[in-house]
Design a protein around this motif. Sequence first.
Motif, PDB file in Angstrom:
ATOM      1  N   MET A 148      13.068   4.922   1.783  1.00 17.79           N
ATOM      2  CA  MET A 148      12.921   5.156   3.228  1.00 17.79           C
ATOM      3  C   MET A 148      11.540   4.699   3.703  1.00 17.79           C
ATOM      4  SD  MET A 148      13.322   8.652   5.416  1.00 17.79           S
ATOM      5  CE  MET A 148      12.452   8.833   6.987  1.00 17.79           C
ATOM      6  N   ALA A 149      10.519   5.013   2.917  1.00 17.77           N
ATOM      7  CA  ALA A 149       9.154   4.642   3.311  1.00 17.77           C
ATOM      8  C   ALA A 149       9.033   3.125   3.447  1.00 17.77           C
ATOM      9  CB  ALA A 149       8.153   5.180   2.293  1.00 17.77           C
ATOM     10  N   GLN A 150       9.680   2.385   2.544  1.00 19.38           N
ATOM     11  CA  GLN A 150       9.612   0.916   2.631  1.00 19.38           C
ATOM     12  C   GLN A 150      10.321   0.413   3.894  1.00 19.38           C
ATOM     13  OE1 GLN A 150       7.778  -1.108   1.100  1.00 19.38           O
ATOM     14  NE2 GLN A 150       7.051   0.257  -0.500  1.00 19.38           N
ATOM     15  N   ARG A 202       0.837  -1.212   0.000  1.00 14.08           N
ATOM     16  CA  ARG A 202       0.000   0.000   0.000  1.00 14.08           C
ATOM     17  C   ARG A 202       0.868   1.258   0.000  1.00 14.08           C
ATOM     18  NH1 ARG A 202      -3.765   0.017   4.838  1.00 14.08           N
ATOM     19  NH2 ARG A 202      -4.770   1.748   3.788  1.00 14.08           N
ATOM     20  N   VAL A 203       1.995   1.165   0.673  1.00 12.35           N
ATOM     21  CA  VAL A 203       2.917   2.312   0.695  1.00 12.35           C
ATOM     22  C   VAL A 203       3.427   2.574  -0.718  1.00 12.35           C
ATOM     23  CG1 VAL A 203       5.152   3.116   1.563  1.00 12.35           C
ATOM     24  CG2 VAL A 203       3.575   1.935   3.101  1.00 12.35           C
ATOM     25  N   ALA A 204       3.843   1.489  -1.386  1.00 17.20           N
ATOM     26  CA  ALA A 204       4.360   1.642  -2.751  1.00 17.20           C
ATOM     27  C   ALA A 204       3.283   2.214  -3.670  1.00 17.20           C
ATOM     28  CB  ALA A 204       4.850   0.294  -3.271  1.00 17.20           C
ATOM     29  N   GLN A 205       2.059   1.724  -3.503  1.00 12.55           N
ATOM     30  CA  GLN A 205       0.957   2.231  -4.355  1.00 12.55           C
ATOM     31  C   GLN A 205       0.739   3.730  -4.155  1.00 12.55           C
ATOM     32  OE1 GLN A 205      -2.480   0.012  -3.262  1.00 12.55           O
ATOM     33  NE2 GLN A 205      -1.803  -1.794  -4.399  1.00 12.55           N
ATOM     34  N   ALA A 257       7.997  10.254   4.297  1.00 11.98           N
ATOM     35  CA  ALA A 257       8.473   8.867   4.202  1.00 11.98           C
ATOM     36  C   ALA A 257       8.273   8.108   5.512  1.00 11.98           C
ATOM     37  CB  ALA A 257       9.945   8.841   3.794  1.00 11.98           C
ATOM     38  N   TYR A 258       8.202   8.815   6.644  1.00  9.74           N
ATOM     39  CA  TYR A 258       7.863   8.058   7.862  1.00  9.74           C
ATOM     40  C   TYR A 258       6.380   8.182   8.195  1.00  9.74           C
ATOM     41  CZ  TYR A 258       8.430  12.392  10.709  1.00  9.74           C
ATOM     42  OH  TYR A 258       8.319  13.653  11.225  1.00  9.74           O
ATOM     43  N   LEU A 259       5.759   9.317   7.810  1.00 12.01           N
ATOM     44  CA  LEU A 259       4.336   9.480   8.145  1.00 12.01           C
ATOM     45  C   LEU A 259       3.462   8.482   7.369  1.00 12.01           C
ATOM     46  CD1 LEU A 259       3.718  13.342   8.335  1.00 12.01           C
ATOM     47  CD2 LEU A 259       3.897  11.708  10.219  1.00 12.01           C
ATOM     48  N   LEU A 260       3.757   8.335   6.102  1.00 14.29           N
ATOM     49  CA  LEU A 260       2.871   7.519   5.258  1.00 14.29           C
ATOM     50  C   LEU A 260       2.768   6.067   5.740  1.00 14.29           C
ATOM     51  CD1 LEU A 260       1.126   7.402   2.615  1.00 14.29           C
ATOM     52  CD2 LEU A 260       3.213   6.596   1.496  1.00 14.29           C
ATOM     53  N   PRO A 261       3.908   5.352   5.914  1.00 16.36           N
ATOM     54  CA  PRO A 261       3.779   3.953   6.351  1.00 16.36           C
ATOM     55  C   PRO A 261       3.115   3.829   7.718  1.00 16.36           C
ATOM     56  CG  PRO A 261       6.094   4.570   6.052  1.00 16.36           C
ATOM     57  CD  PRO A 261       5.289   5.722   5.612  1.00 16.36           C
ATOM     58  N   TRP A 262       3.420   4.776   8.611  1.00 10.29           N
ATOM     59  CA  TRP A 262       2.761   4.698   9.918  1.00 10.29           C
ATOM     60  C   TRP A 262       1.248   4.904   9.743  1.00 10.29           C
ATOM     61  CZ3 TRP A 262       0.306   9.255  11.325  1.00 10.29           C
ATOM     62  CH2 TRP A 262      -0.537   9.082  12.421  1.00 10.29           C
ATOM     63  N   GLN A 310       8.558  -1.595   6.971  1.00 10.71           N
ATOM     64  CA  GLN A 310       9.033  -2.887   7.490  1.00 10.71           C
ATOM     65  C   GLN A 310       9.233  -2.816   9.008  1.00 10.71           C
ATOM     66  OE1 GLN A 310      12.771  -4.115   5.798  1.00 10.71           O
ATOM     67  NE2 GLN A 310      12.768  -6.041   6.944  1.00 10.71           N
ATOM     68  N   THR A 311       9.810  -1.724   9.476  1.00 11.87           N
ATOM     69  CA  THR A 311      10.043  -1.580  10.922  1.00 11.87           C
ATOM     70  C   THR A 311       8.724  -1.503  11.678  1.00 11.87           C
ATOM     71  OG1 THR A 311      12.067  -0.395  10.405  1.00 11.87           O
ATOM     72  CG2 THR A 311      11.249  -0.173  12.650  1.00 11.87           C
ATOM     73  N   VAL A 312       7.754  -0.773  11.121  1.00 12.08           N
ATOM     74  CA  VAL A 312       6.452  -0.654  11.781  1.00 12.08           C
ATOM     75  C   VAL A 312       5.772  -2.031  11.846  1.00 12.08           C
ATOM     76  CG1 VAL A 312       4.119   0.324  11.537  1.00 12.08           C
ATOM     77  CG2 VAL A 312       6.121   1.781  11.192  1.00 12.08           C
ATOM     78  N   GLU A 313       5.934  -2.784  10.771  1.00 14.81           N
ATOM     79  CA  GLU A 313       5.287  -4.107  10.724  1.00 14.81           C
ATOM     80  C   GLU A 313       5.972  -5.130  11.626  1.00 14.81           C
ATOM     81  OE1 GLU A 313       4.725  -6.086   6.778  1.00 14.81           O
ATOM     82  OE2 GLU A 313       3.555  -4.256   6.429  1.00 14.81           O
ATOM     83  N   GLU A 314       7.321  -5.148  11.549  1.00 15.78           N
ATOM     84  CA  GLU A 314       8.050  -6.234  12.214  1.00 15.78           C
ATOM     85  C   GLU A 314       8.573  -5.857  13.585  1.00 15.78           C
ATOM     86  OE1 GLU A 314      11.129  -7.250   9.476  1.00 15.78           O
ATOM     87  OE2 GLU A 314       9.715  -7.859   7.913  1.00 15.78           O
ATOM     88  N   GLY A 315       8.568  -4.570  13.905  1.00 12.94           N
ATOM     89  CA  GLY A 315       9.129  -4.123  15.173  1.00 12.94           C
ATOM     90  C   GLY A 315      10.620  -3.891  15.047  1.00 12.94           C
ATOM     91  N   GLY A 316      11.239  -3.363  16.111  1.00 12.29           N
ATOM     92  CA  GLY A 316      12.673  -3.098  16.104  1.00 12.29           C
ATOM     93  C   GLY A 316      12.978  -1.632  15.882  1.00 12.29           C
ATOM     94  N   ALA A 317      14.273  -1.366  15.721  1.00  9.49           N
ATOM     95  CA  ALA A 317      14.719   0.026  15.601  1.00  9.49           C
ATOM     96  C   ALA A 317      15.364   0.258  14.246  1.00  9.49           C
ATOM     97  CB  ALA A 317      15.719   0.346  16.699  1.00  9.49           C
ATOM     98  N   LEU A 318      15.090   1.430  13.688  1.00  8.49           N
ATOM     99  CA  LEU A 318      15.672   1.811  12.394  1.00  8.49           C
ATOM    100  C   LEU A 318      16.249   3.206  12.516  1.00  8.49           C
ATOM    101  CD1 LEU A 318      15.936   1.458   9.227  1.00  8.49           C
ATOM    102  CD2 LEU A 318      13.718   2.613   9.087  1.00  8.49           C
ATOM    103  N   LEU A 319      17.515   3.365  12.108  1.00  3.22           N
ATOM    104  CA  LEU A 319      18.089   4.704  11.987  1.00  3.22           C
ATOM    105  C   LEU A 319      18.162   5.004  10.502  1.00  3.22           C
ATOM    106  CD1 LEU A 319      21.235   4.501  14.322  1.00  3.22           C
ATOM    107  CD2 LEU A 319      18.839   4.785  14.946  1.00  3.22           C
ATOM    108  N   VAL A 320      17.594   6.119  10.087  1.00  2.00           N
ATOM    109  CA  VAL A 320      17.643   6.413   8.667  1.00  2.00           C
ATOM    110  C   VAL A 320      18.085   7.841   8.421  1.00  2.00           C
ATOM    111  CG1 VAL A 320      15.121   6.644   8.641  1.00  2.00           C
ATOM    112  CG2 VAL A 320      16.313   6.488   6.509  1.00  2.00           C
TER     113      VAL A 320
END
Length: 662
Positions: free
Chosen positions: A30-32, A3-6, A57-62, A36-46
């Motif tokens: 970045m959005a992808q 959905r993010v890609a779309q 890029a962070y608002l959309l996936p969230w 992935q981090t929102v879905e799978e959990g964990g920490a991402l530094l970008v």
Amino acid sequence: MARVAQALAPEGALARAWPEWRAREAQAAMAQAVAQTVEEGGALLVEAPAGSGKTLAYLLPWLLSGRRAVISTSTHVLQRQLAERDLPRLASATGQAVRVAVLKGRGRYVCLARLQAAVDMGPRIGAPAEHAWLRELLLWAERGGDGDLDQVAGVDTIAGLHGRVTSTSENCARQACARWAECHVERARRAAQAADVVVINHHVWLAELQRQRRGRPRLLPEVDVVVFDEAHALHGLRARLDAEVIEHTALQRLWADLTALADGPLRGLQAWRLLAHDGQVATRGLAQALGAAVSREGRQAWPLGDRQAPWRLATAVAAAQAALRASADADPRLGRLLERTRAAAAVLHTLLSSDDPAAVWLDWQSREDWACLRPAVENDALAAHALVTGTSLGARSVVHASATLGQDEALLWHRDALAVGADWSPRTLRLRVGDEDPGAAALYVPEGLPEPAEATHPQALAERIVPWIELLGGRCLVLATTRRAAQRLAQALQARGRPGWRVLLVGDKPTHAALQALRHAGGGAPTIVVACGALWQGIDVPGEALQLLVIDKLPFAPPDDPWLQRRLERARAVGADPFTSVQLADAAMALRQGAGRLIRRAGDRGLIVIGDVRLRRRAYGPALLAALPACRWLDTEGEVQAWLGELEALTRSSTTDRPSAS
Ligand SMILES: Nc1ncnc2c1ncn2[C@@H]1O[C@H](COP(=O)(O)OP(=O)(O)OP(=O)(O)O)[C@@H](O)[C@H]1O
């Protein structure tokens, strides 16, 4: 993730909603990663360049995940930008309903009851204008809105005013207050509990961690996702983590609250008035002694050899504590006041009993605005972990986003500066922008300016840029390294500029208002905004509204900053070169942040001027230049004139300013 890609595709929801939308490779990558981090959990530094569109890029996936989030950014201005512009635009483009709340510190909201009381007291002798101002503020605060003082000028600059129109947790009467139903602080807190996303700033985040440490109820809700935007700005707070801090304003409020209790419910019980008076005198004495001793703004080792002024304050605090302890049963408010003296007593005790000049630090802005802090002695990895992960809110996923997290793929600069400990192992992503136009910005380092430490530097720099501002008709943002330099530059520009120019110094003018003036100046009065500190990062003034970005000097941290000293020691301990790995890296990151204010979207054009001859003369110059966004380097004033001529012609030929989102 699909959905993010779309949504980001060339014919997706965003492209349909925004005429200026262009697919951006780095943004999509970045959005992808965030999805992935929102879905799978964990920490991402970008890390992705300034202006590359990280916010979206962070608002959309969230947003598409439907989960709850806290987003923390570095400044009040960026909180507004997110809540009033980015989130609503995205929600409407995707058709996703979202409840947004903004939460700032209590001290940023008008307290209707205290403001009303200040108005009812009538004008103070010799200050009729102040009373008129208070009345106007009350009208404004009662008219609805969120009571957010960042929308109002003056409150932080008129001495003593801030404490009269805002509340503290001790002087707040809560449910017993006649204005409780309309209370702006309460409304903001309730809205935060009910929201899908709460937009805070890093200071609120630090305060929340401190509340939790002291066992106080949380203000932020449980969330799934925490995003730290402008994550590099957490570094400044890392030094304060677990520190005991006394702020000058908190001391003043302490004595003012004691006086108010003495005049009201506690009348006759103790010599409260005298105690408060002694405290006020001692606080003023310390502020004066510090003012005479400091030679620069910012964090520094304690500058006073003479212990008389802190000793007087320690005595006043101890006397107040003894009286409060003796009467704490009479009124619960006394217990709360007693708690407030605790940090002051702890810091002053260390100051008076330790021979180590680095045992207490001073963070100095002005006589009105300073703090003393006793840094945490232990390097508490657990506290640092809480600071960077958001797990205390129950978050499974955390994202750190910034244009400046490091100079290598592991983003070590960010991780080292946060001193979190080796067991934190976030994923990292460092993006370059493929579609960046290296011809969009030009950089010029003027020859022949005085060295930046010279007193004549601001005037000389102002003189040099005045003709360029004139040619462009304003459209200028000046970023200064210190508040003092910003004031001097604004004065020099005012004195040397042309009649009709609007030179807006942030601080005298609220940041938001100054930026709006720049955004919407169009072909009207040439507008120049002069700022320091927070505006080096995150500020977004797209389009022709900003074409000339002036940076006064290289943003090296003062070498005697005690937190910097600790970091240098750590670098030495692991065999790294402290100058290159810490000081030069910090300056490079700050410079990249500042320079990133200019080019915000495709088609933007402009000139960056860095008024620091050290870039030309010192061996480290090339390393700093290499950290800047891709741009043309101009070598002579002739080339500058030619480039500005091109910009001016472009601006003239566009019938109106391109729409610049506010
Ligand atoms: N795909 C896009 N097409 C066109 N404009 C965009 C796109 N994505 C973002 N923008 C716009 O680009 C500008 C910069 O975006 P944003 O503020 O998110 O940058 P950023 O990467 O967070 O920069 P900084 O690091 O400086 O904060 C904004 O005006 C935003 O609305």
